[in-house]
Every structure is written in structure tokens, then in C-alpha cells.
Design a protein around this motif. Structure first.
Motif, PDB file in Angstrom:
ATOM      1  N   LEU A 187       0.832  -1.200   0.000  1.00 57.11           N
ATOM      2  CA  LEU A 187       0.000   0.000   0.000  1.00 57.11           C
ATOM      3  C   LEU A 187       0.869   1.254   0.000  1.00 57.11           C
ATOM      4  O   LEU A 187       2.025   1.206   0.400  1.00 57.11           O
ATOM      5  CB  LEU A 187      -0.900   0.002   1.246  1.00 57.11           C
ATOM      6  CG  LEU A 187      -1.995  -1.058   1.283  1.00 57.11           C
ATOM      7  CD1 LEU A 187      -2.874  -0.877   2.505  1.00 57.11           C
ATOM      8  CD2 LEU A 187      -2.832  -1.021   0.024  1.00 57.11           C
ATOM      9  N   PRO A 188       0.274   2.376  -0.439  1.00 54.48           N
ATOM     10  CA  PRO A 188       1.016   3.640  -0.339  1.00 54.48           C
ATOM     11  C   PRO A 188       1.200   4.020   1.135  1.00 54.48           C
ATOM     12  O   PRO A 188       0.681   3.346   2.017  1.00 54.48           O
ATOM     13  CB  PRO A 188       0.113   4.630  -1.067  1.00 54.48           C
ATOM     14  CG  PRO A 188      -1.239   4.027  -1.029  1.00 54.48           C
ATOM     15  CD  PRO A 188      -1.056   2.543  -0.997  1.00 54.48           C
ATOM     16  N   THR A 191      -0.176  10.428   3.815  1.00 54.76           N
ATOM     17  CA  THR A 191      -1.516  10.965   3.566  1.00 54.76           C
ATOM     18  C   THR A 191      -2.243  10.157   2.504  1.00 54.76           C
ATOM     19  O   THR A 191      -3.453   9.941   2.579  1.00 54.76           O
ATOM     20  CB  THR A 191      -1.426  12.429   3.055  1.00 54.76           C
ATOM     21  OG1 THR A 191      -0.339  13.061   3.690  1.00 54.76           O
ATOM     22  CG2 THR A 191      -2.706  13.179   3.333  1.00 54.76           C
ATOM     23  N   ALA A 192      -1.491   9.712   1.470  1.00 55.64           N
ATOM     24  CA  ALA A 192      -2.126   8.939   0.395  1.00 55.64           C
ATOM     25  C   ALA A 192      -2.804   7.703   0.974  1.00 55.64           C
ATOM     26  O   ALA A 192      -3.911   7.330   0.564  1.00 55.64           O
ATOM     27  CB  ALA A 192      -1.086   8.539  -0.650  1.00 55.64           C
ATOM     28  N   GLN A 195      -5.999   8.730   2.837  1.00 58.79           N
ATOM     29  CA  GLN A 195      -7.043   9.099   1.865  1.00 58.79           C
ATOM     30  C   GLN A 195      -7.600   7.851   1.182  1.00 58.79           C
ATOM     31  O   GLN A 195      -8.811   7.694   1.032  1.00 58.79           O
ATOM     32  CB  GLN A 195      -6.472  10.079   0.826  1.00 58.79           C
ATOM     33  CG  GLN A 195      -6.246  11.473   1.395  1.00 58.79           C
ATOM     34  CD  GLN A 195      -5.441  12.358   0.466  1.00 58.79           C
ATOM     35  OE1 GLN A 195      -4.562  11.873  -0.262  1.00 58.79           O
ATOM     36  NE2 GLN A 195      -5.720  13.654   0.485  1.00 58.79           N
ATOM     37  N   PHE A 196      -6.695   6.957   0.774  1.00 62.31           N
ATOM     38  CA  PHE A 196      -7.133   5.735   0.101  1.00 62.31           C
ATOM     39  C   PHE A 196      -8.030   4.921   1.030  1.00 62.31           C
ATOM     40  O   PHE A 196      -9.103   4.451   0.641  1.00 62.31           O
ATOM     41  CB  PHE A 196      -5.916   4.906  -0.327  1.00 62.31           C
ATOM     42  CG  PHE A 196      -6.277   3.578  -0.911  1.00 62.31           C
ATOM     43  CD1 PHE A 196      -6.829   3.492  -2.178  1.00 62.31           C
ATOM     44  CD2 PHE A 196      -6.100   2.410  -0.179  1.00 62.31           C
ATOM     45  CE1 PHE A 196      -7.186   2.263  -2.717  1.00 62.31           C
ATOM     46  CE2 PHE A 196      -6.460   1.190  -0.708  1.00 62.31           C
ATOM     47  CZ  PHE A 196      -7.005   1.117  -1.973  1.00 62.31           C
ATOM     48  N   SER A 198      -9.866   5.917   3.353  1.00 63.34           N
ATOM     49  CA  SER A 198     -11.187   6.557   3.518  1.00 63.34           C
ATOM     50  C   SER A 198     -12.133   6.217   2.369  1.00 63.34           C
ATOM     51  O   SER A 198     -13.346   6.197   2.543  1.00 63.34           O
ATOM     52  CB  SER A 198     -11.030   8.075   3.600  1.00 63.34           C
ATOM     53  OG  SER A 198     -10.218   8.406   4.691  1.00 63.34           O
TER      54      SER A 198
ATOM     55  N   VAL B 376     -13.072  12.858   0.523  1.00 62.14           N
ATOM     56  CA  VAL B 376     -11.672  12.454   0.290  1.00 62.14           C
ATOM     57  C   VAL B 376     -11.071  13.273  -0.850  1.00 62.14           C
ATOM     58  O   VAL B 376      -9.954  13.792  -0.748  1.00 62.14           O
ATOM     59  CB  VAL B 376     -11.586  10.951  -0.040  1.00 62.14           C
ATOM     60  CG1 VAL B 376     -10.173  10.563  -0.455  1.00 62.14           C
ATOM     61  CG2 VAL B 376     -12.036  10.116   1.151  1.00 62.14           C
ATOM     62  N   ARG B 386      -2.776  13.706  -7.180  1.00 58.22           N
ATOM     63  CA  ARG B 386      -3.355  12.935  -6.079  1.00 58.22           C
ATOM     64  C   ARG B 386      -4.870  12.799  -6.264  1.00 58.22           C
ATOM     65  O   ARG B 386      -5.443  11.722  -6.077  1.00 58.22           O
ATOM     66  CB  ARG B 386      -3.030  13.619  -4.748  1.00 58.22           C
ATOM     67  CG  ARG B 386      -3.677  12.977  -3.510  1.00 58.22           C
ATOM     68  CD  ARG B 386      -3.081  11.628  -3.153  1.00 58.22           C
ATOM     69  NE  ARG B 386      -1.668  11.701  -2.857  1.00 58.22           N
ATOM     70  CZ  ARG B 386      -1.136  12.109  -1.675  1.00 58.22           C
ATOM     71  NH1 ARG B 386      -1.931  12.434  -0.692  1.00 58.22           N
ATOM     72  NH2 ARG B 386       0.165  12.160  -1.503  1.00 58.22           N
ATOM     73  N   LEU B 390      -6.841   9.249  -6.691  1.00 59.91           N
ATOM     74  CA  LEU B 390      -7.916   8.819  -5.788  1.00 59.91           C
ATOM     75  C   LEU B 390      -9.222   8.610  -6.552  1.00 59.91           C
ATOM     76  O   LEU B 390      -9.950   7.637  -6.317  1.00 59.91           O
ATOM     77  CB  LEU B 390      -8.112   9.853  -4.673  1.00 59.91           C
ATOM     78  CG  LEU B 390      -6.993   9.889  -3.624  1.00 59.91           C
ATOM     79  CD1 LEU B 390      -7.077  11.165  -2.792  1.00 59.91           C
ATOM     80  CD2 LEU B 390      -7.059   8.655  -2.714  1.00 59.91           C
TER      81      LEU B 390
END
Lengths: 409, 401
Positions: A187-188, A191-192, A195-196, A198, B376, B386, B390
Motif C-alpha cells: 500500500l502507499p 496521507t495517500a 485518503q485511500f 477513507s 476524500v 493525487r 484517488l
């Protein structure tokens, strides 16, 4: 000639047989509370299903080498009498399967003979659907392991298939099994990652497919945090060093992942791995020898990996395919779709030896195929009741029998 | 189509005779170089297979009107034939062209072409279906998966159809060239009964018997519904089936596009990895073959189990749940990162940060973000890369709603 590539567990119940159960999504917090970090308690039975896609030729695997009908039916593609590895009862292994013969001699291999279901279906899709749903007469959208999962607490680690897509057997109504790539997860960070993560939260009112998409993110996060550290340790070595470099190149990485995670105490009761290519309609011999020899080597290697762990007595491997092949060879040095076949059960949990009668090569059904002597639901009954501690009738409605397959029962 | 923006309904059906987007792409030709496995240790590594795959991915991405390629993809999954067995690029390319030519045409015409298709015949052992020793592989799958659906024929029909399908020959050389020959002398001329119709059928006659069945009409309509709207519940009415009465695929697709269920979010479907990839490339203005490492794309699609020309089996690719496991989510994370790093983000990057989240929905063809995703994406709005990454992983994009 290459055989057909019926290789994937993402085998699909295509037509009238209905569609897959949509797994109802769990929320991330529900999954998190399932305590997946808790190791499986000691001595808990662990089942490893090995699915052979395409219909393995049972008669060239477990060869009836004293039966002249076998040789007269298959000129050119029969296994030579002088090369079989005799097991008793006039049956012997294909010579490519010497590692299975060793397991047999060590009483760690139980062979259930003549396994099928009433009114055999000669379609790969329908027959595999029947095996995976355990519902021969009516079409259902859940698999037999999926229905077992439905009786268990929610936990995406309970049943794990190695690969990229879920086998229909794992589809449940309340929860389905999970899928894990043989290489593990990555996984990253930072913050990435937050965010992912979420994105995996459920949105009220979304369609079930959209909710499943969110669930896949939540499950990925969950599984990655559970298993990533275990993969860092590297592949388990087999106790028997001669097994280090044998086996099928597709099956070994899958079983390596399973061995690693079993050794690490993963809270997984049922694993599934698969291999395809068994649909040998033409030029069968070289292809089938390589495949079934590879299965024999890979499974022996896996059991030797497990032998060095605390779970040495707990793991049972069950090898099955959607059907056997026709007694009589076709004109292309191959065999067409058949019916009953043996199920192979590997591990110290099994009684060892043969269970069930070998079907006759002369009393055949209207399509020229062997009759069944053992209903596959009895095999599942033994697995469900003796290894997964669940009454078979709860998973296969109306079924209440099993086989004397496991030693402790 | 589910996932399409409703205003695009009419325009998608307006298929140009020549699509300017792909008119400059030249169709590959393959020299006589032997089989793929003789060229590389694994057929997957053969250069010719790469060429074939990226040629098609380029077409899917660059076509001004996406429908013909989308339908060719649908038919590829329907007449699912895999290069893993065929092992030569030319017969796979030839079949692909047949599917494209007929993608929105008449189904009987398509089926008549497919019975003469070298790759399909070889894939299902048609060249080993002899008068003296029938091989039922092709005849069974033709009825079960291609024309009628399971349960709409008997084992006796399979046996009879196998006789009617005898007479084909493929040699090693002709396979390489994608050529199959039909010789009446080695065709079974006995009288058989197929689905109640009796006669001594040529392969073409037999195919016509199949495609004229009502079960064929309903089956193909159901397959369209299954692939475009909902893989877990049957078509709710006879709209598609009625539109397919003359076996006009274009008419059935038109009925699909205008179906009342289009706006019903109940009928959401996961994008297959190829659909997800192609859709991302269209948004990011990426021509797949120009990516610096084609193998990144190729091996990700292979791990996800969805490489063009190589369906897992004759049933084609699975739907929905199969693309929604944790392992698939992992692959999407990595591949989307790669695509974003090579794509054109200007449709969102030129905008002020607070407009980007809504613009990303338009850009990616998403009807709207759910509350969670909205939150998000908003947190990432100051960073277009980014945000794009996402968005490509968001449930609302992964699924066609």
C-alpha cells in the motif's frame, strides 16, 4: 498441442445457472472488530482446497492397470502397466506422481473413489458450478464455503483464495471469502494511505456493487496490515530438501503464500488455490502427465513446508476437479468430458487408503461414462462436520451423511 | 450504457463509417515466425502478442465513438477464444476483425462467420471433429455459450450438431495464417435432428437452425443485459429480446441504450480491468502503445485476469464481484499511479482547486461522487495528481453506475 486454459478460479456461472451472490458489504469498523490479528487457536483444522479446472483425467491419474478394458479403451494414451506406481486394489498412480505415492505409503493420502453427483452434467461450467455450490438439482447463487462463512463471525480472513478473483465456492449471502495475490500486498504511505483508506468507507444508499467496490478497498487495507509483515520473512523451506525445487510453476507460488500465512498463524480456516489446463481433448498424454505430476509435487512440497511448523497435524489438502473423462479415448489421442472421479485428501487428519468403490469400466451410463459410487456431498459432509465443526445439513439443506474420512471421528 | 452520461445516448449510436480517431492506426501484420511459444518461453512474452494487445487497446482508447470497440470487446467475451491455446497472432487478429465487422450487425451473419473462424474452430477442437469420431467440444459450447444458453438443448442435440459440424481442416501452416478449410468430402452427410429440425445439414444450415430459435433471441438479449446492466438479476422485461427479433444487434443495442433501467442505480456494474484502463486512458489522453513501459500495463492486466485475446475459458470473463476483491484493488492502486504520472491532467489542473472535484466527475464520466468520496477528493483538491489517482480508485469510478 496445448490444452484449453480452464485455469482460473474466476470460472463463472454463466447462464441459466444464475449469477454469483453479491457479498453484502461489511463496514470497515465491523471488519476491524473481527480481531483478525488474533492467531488461529492451536490444533484448529485448516482446509486447503485445490481446484483443478478443465476436468482431470482420473483414469490416467489413478490407473486401473489390471483392467483390460482400460487398455482396450485407450490405445495410445493408456499408462503402461509396467510404469504405474501400485497402490493396491489393482490401482496405481501415474508414474509422474511418485511424491503422491510416498504420501500414500506414509498414510497421509486418502483417496475417495467414484465421486460425482446424480444426473452428471458434461458442461465445464455447469459441473463446476455444481461442485462449487454443492447444489446439483437447483441453481443457487452461494457456494458451499460461502454458506459456511455465513454461519461464522464476520471476518475477511476466514476463507482466502490465492490469485486475483474469487472462486464461486466462496460466495456467501452475508459474507464472501477474500482473494489475495500470491505476492502479497503493498500500500502507499502517509496521507495517500489515509485518503485511500477513507475511500473504503460505505456510502448509504449506494448500489450493492458500489458498496462491494468500497469493501474491496477496506478489505485490502485490512488484509495488507495483517499479512504484509509475514511475507517479508520469505518462503518456507520444505523439511525434505529434495522437494525444494519440484512442482508446478503456477501452483507453487500460491501454495508458498498459503504455507507462509498458515505458519504465521493467520486466522484462516479455508484456503483455495487452483490450476487449470486439464481439458485434454487432444494429444493428452504429455500435457496431463506434466500437470498431474506437478500437482503431486507441489502438494508434497507444501506438506513438507507445513511439516516444519506448529500446524503440521492441522492441515488437510483436498484436491478436486469438475469431472473425470470418458473411458474411451477419442480419435485425437485425447479424452472427452466424463463423470465420476477420485477426490484426493492429503494430511495426517485423513484415515489413509481408499474410501468408496472404484467404478466399473464396463457398466457405463448412456454417454459412455462411469457411474458414481460416492456422492460429493458426503465428502463435503466430512469436511464440514469433522474439520469445520458445522452440521452438513446447515450448509447443504437436506443432506445429513458423511464418510469415515478423518481419523479423529 | 450503464455508466454513460444520458445526454450521450443519441450520439453514441451515431457510429461513423470511418472513425477519424483510429483511421491512422495501422493494423499489424505478423510474419511467419512460428508459434508464440516458439518465440518466447511463455506466449505472454511474445512480441507479437504485445503488438496485438496494444493495437486493440489503442483502438479502444482513440476511437471517437467508443461503441464499436466496446461491442467488439463484448463479442470477444462472448465467443471467448484464447491465444493461450491458439498460439498464433494472425488467427486471433482475423477473428477480431470478424467480430468488429459484425459487432452491430446481424447475429446470424456473425454466427455464420464464426463457424468458419479458424481461431474459434481450433480453440474448440473443431478440426478434430471427424465423421468416425465426433468431438463434441465445439457443438456443445456453440449451443450452451454462443447461441442458445444452458438448458435449451439436449445431449442428443449436441451429438447431432457435432455431426453437422464435421468437415473442417486446419493444418499447422494454415493455423499460423488463420485459414481453415471446409471439405464436403469429410463432412458427415447423415440425417440428424437438431432441436426438432431434421435434415442433413451443412455447418451453415445447422447454425441457421440455432440462430432461428426463440431461445437464441432471448439468450443474446439476456447476455447484453448481463454484461451492460446487471449480472445478478435477469432482464426485467422483453424490451431487448423484442428488439432482437430479426437478430439485428444494432437494434438490440439501441434498445439497451434507451432502456428505462439506464438511470436506475440498482443496475450498477463493476468495470472490468480493461474497461477501467481504457476509460482512464481516454480521460488522461494516453495512447497505450506510447507508454514507456508497456509491460507495466500488460502484466497488471494479466494479474487481474483480463488481458485482451486471452479470456480465462470459453465462458469469457466473469463480472462484478470478481473485479472487486482486495487483490484487484491493489492492482488498481499501482496501475492508476502509473497512468496518472504519464497522463494529461489539464482538464482538472487548469481549474481552481475548488472546482476540481466536480470537474473530475464530468472528466471521468461519473454521474456524481458519494459523500465519502466527495470528502476524500476535496482533501486532495490542491494536488491534481493525487486527486486523479484517488478518483480512479473511488468506488463511483470503479463501478459503472
Amino acid at each position: 498441442m496445448r490444452c484449453e486454459d480452464f485455469s482460473r478460479r474466476d470460472f463463472l456461472k454463466l447462464t441459466g445457472a444464475g449469477a454469483m451472490a453479491a457479498s453484502l458489504p461489511l463496514s470497515f469498523s465491523e471488519i476491524a472488530s473481527a480481531a483478525v490479528a488474533t492467531p488461529l487457536p492451536a490444533k484448529t483444522p485448516i482446509v486447503v482446497l485445490v481446484t483443478l479446472y478443465g476436468g482431470n483425467d482420473g483414469l490416467n491419474t489413478l490407473v486401473p492397470y489390471l483392467d483390460s478394458t482400460y487398455y482396450s479403451s485407450r490405445p495410445g494414451i493408456s499408462v503402461d502397466q509396467s510404469t504405474v506406481l501400485p497402490l493396491g486394489d489393482g490401482l496405481g498412480f501415474n508414474p509422474a506422481m511418485k511424491n503422491f505415492a510416498s504420501l500414500w505409503n506414509a498414510k497421509q493420502l486418502t483417496i475417495v473413489r467414484g465421486v460425482s453427483y446424480p444426473n452428471p452434467n458434461l458442461s465445464h461450467f455447469s459441473s463446476m458450478a455444481i461442485w462449487q455450490t454443492a447444489s446439483p438439482a437447483t441453481s443457487v447463487s452461494t457456494g458451499w464455503i460461502g454458506r459456511w462463512l455465513d454461519t461464522q463471525p464476520l471476518n475477511p480472513m476466514l476463507a482466502v483464495s490465492v490469485g486475483s478473483t474469487m472462486p464461486p465456492a466462496f460466495a456467501g449471502a452475508k459474507q464472501s471469502g477474500s482473494v489475495m495475490p500470491a505476492t502479497g500486498f503493498k500500500l502507499p504511505t502517509g496521507t495517500a494511505l489515509s485518503q485511500f483508506k477513507s475511500l473504503g468507507a460505505q456510502t448509504a444508499g449506494a448500489s450493492s456493487v458500489t458498496q462491494s467496490a468500497a469493501l474491496s478497498i477496506a478489505n485490502l487495507y485490512q488484509m495488507a496490515s495483517t499479512v504484509s509483515s509475514e511475507f517479508a520473512a520469505g518462503v518456507l523451506k520444505p523439511v525434505d530438501p529434495t522437494l525444494q525445487n519440484v512442482g508446478n510453476s503456477n501452483l507453487n507460488p500460491q501454495l508458498d503464500a498459503v504455507a507462509t500465512l498458515i505458519s504465521a498463524g493467520a486466522p484462516t480456516r479455508v484456503w483455495e488455490v487452483s490450476i487449470g489446463g486439464f481439458d485434454t481433448h487432444a494429444d493428452e498424454v504429455a500435457t496431463q502427465n506434466a500437470l498431474i505430476g506437478g500437482v503431486s509435487d507441489s502438494v508434497a512440497r507444501f506438506m513438507s513446508q507445513i511439516a516444519g511448523t506448529k500446524r503440521a497435524n492441522d492441515v488437510t489438502v483436498v484436491i478436486y476437479t469438475e469431472f473425470g473423462r470418458r473411458v474411451k479415448a477419442n480419435a485425437a489421442q485425447g479424452t472427452d468430458h466424463g463423470t465420476s472421479n477420485a477426490v484426493y485428501v492429503v494430511g495426517k487428519s485423513g484415515v489413509g487408503g481408499f474410501i468408496g468403490d472404484e467404478p466399473s469400466l464396463t457398466q457405463l451410463d448412456a454417454t459412455g461414462n462411469m457411474l458414481m459410487t460416492t456422492d460429493f456431498r458426503d465428502v463435503y459432509g466430512s469436511i464440514l462436520e469433522d474439520l469445520l465443526a458445522t452440521p452438513v445439513g446447515q450448509i447443504i439443506p437436506g443432506w445429513n451423511t458423511k464418510l469415515p474420512l478423518f481419523t479423529s471421528k | 450504457m450503464a455508466g454513460g452520461v444520458p445526454s450521450a445516448q443519441a450520439s453514441i449510436l451515431n457510429v461513423p463509417a470511418v472513425d477519424a480517431g483510429v483511421s491512422n492506426l495501422s493494423t499489424p501484420t505478423f510474419a511467419k515466425i512460428g508459434s508464440l511459444v516458439s518465440k518466447a518461453a511463455k506466449f505472454q512474452d511474445a512480441l507479437e502478442y504485445y503488438q496485438l494487445v496494444f493495437w486493440w487497446l489503442d483502438r479502444m482508447v482513440l476511437a471517437d465513438n467508443a461503441l464499436p470497440e466496446r461491442m467488439t470487446w463484448f463479442w470477444h467475451g462472448h465467443w471467448a477464444t484464447a491465444i493461450s491455446k491458439v498460439n498464433y497472432a494472425t488467427p486471433m487478429l482475423t477473428q477480431n476483425q470478424v467480430l468488429r465487422q459484425n459487432a452491430l450487425g446481424n447475429f446470424n451473419t456473425m454466427a455464420q462467420s464464426m463457424i468458419n473462424d479458424c481461431a474459434l474452430q481450433y480453440w474448440l477442437d473443431g478440426q478434430q471433429n471427424y465423421v468416425a469420431a465426433p468431438n463434441e467440444n465445439l457443438s456443445r459450447e456453440f449451443m450452451e455459450l454462443f447461441a442458445l444458453g444452458v438448458g435449451n438443448y439436449s445431449q442428443a442435440d449436441v451429438t447431432a450438431l457435432a455431426k453437422s459440424f464435421t468437415g473442417y481442416k486446419i493444418t499447422a501452416d494454415s493455423l499460423e495464417a488463420g485459414v481453415i478449410t471446409y471439405t464436403p468430402k469429410i463432412h458427415d452427410t447423415s440425417t440428424v435432428s437438431i432441436l426438432g429440425t431434421t435434415g442433413a445439414f451443412s455447418p451453415q444450415d445447422a447454425v441457421a437452425v440455432l440462430t432461428s430459435q426463440k431461445s437464441c433471441q432471448d439468450f443474446i438479449a439476456q447476455r447484453l443485459w448481463f454484461r451492460f446492466y446487471n449480472s445478478s438479476s435477469p432482464q426485467p422485461d422483453s424490451t431487448l429480446s423484442d428488439a432482437f427479433a430479426t437478430r439485428d444487434i444494432g437494434a438490440a443495442v439501441k434498445a439497451l441504450v434507451y432502456h428505462a433501467a439506464l438511470s436506475d442505480s440498482l443496475h450498477a456494474q463493476a468495470k472490468s480491468p480493461v474497461e477501467w484502463f481504457v476509460s482512464a486512458c481516454r480521460a488522461l489522453s494516453i495512447q497505450p502503445s506510447t507508454l514507456p513501459t508497456q509491460s507495466t500495463v500488460f502484466s497488471a492486466l494479466a494479474r487481474m485476469g483480463n488481458t485482451p485475446f486471452n479470456p480465462p475459458n470459453v465462458g469469457g470473463w466473469p463480472p462484478d464481484e470478481f473485479w472487486l476483491g482486495a487483490a484487484q484493488a491493489q492492482e488498481r492502486i499501482n496501475l492508476s499511479q502509473y497512468l496518472v504520472s504519464h497522463g494529461n491532467l489539464s482538464p482538472i489542473s487548469v481549474l481552481p482547486a475548488k472546482q476540481r472535484v466536480a470537474a473530475a466527475a464530468m472528466w471521468l464520466g461519473v454521474a456524481g461522487w458519494g459523500a465519502t468520496t466527495q470528502q476524500v477528493l476535496t482533501s486532495a483538491a490542491s494536488d491534481p495528481a493525487r486527486l486523479a489517482w484517488l478518483a480512479l480508485n473511488a468506488p463511483e469510478y470503479v463501478v459503472n453506475q
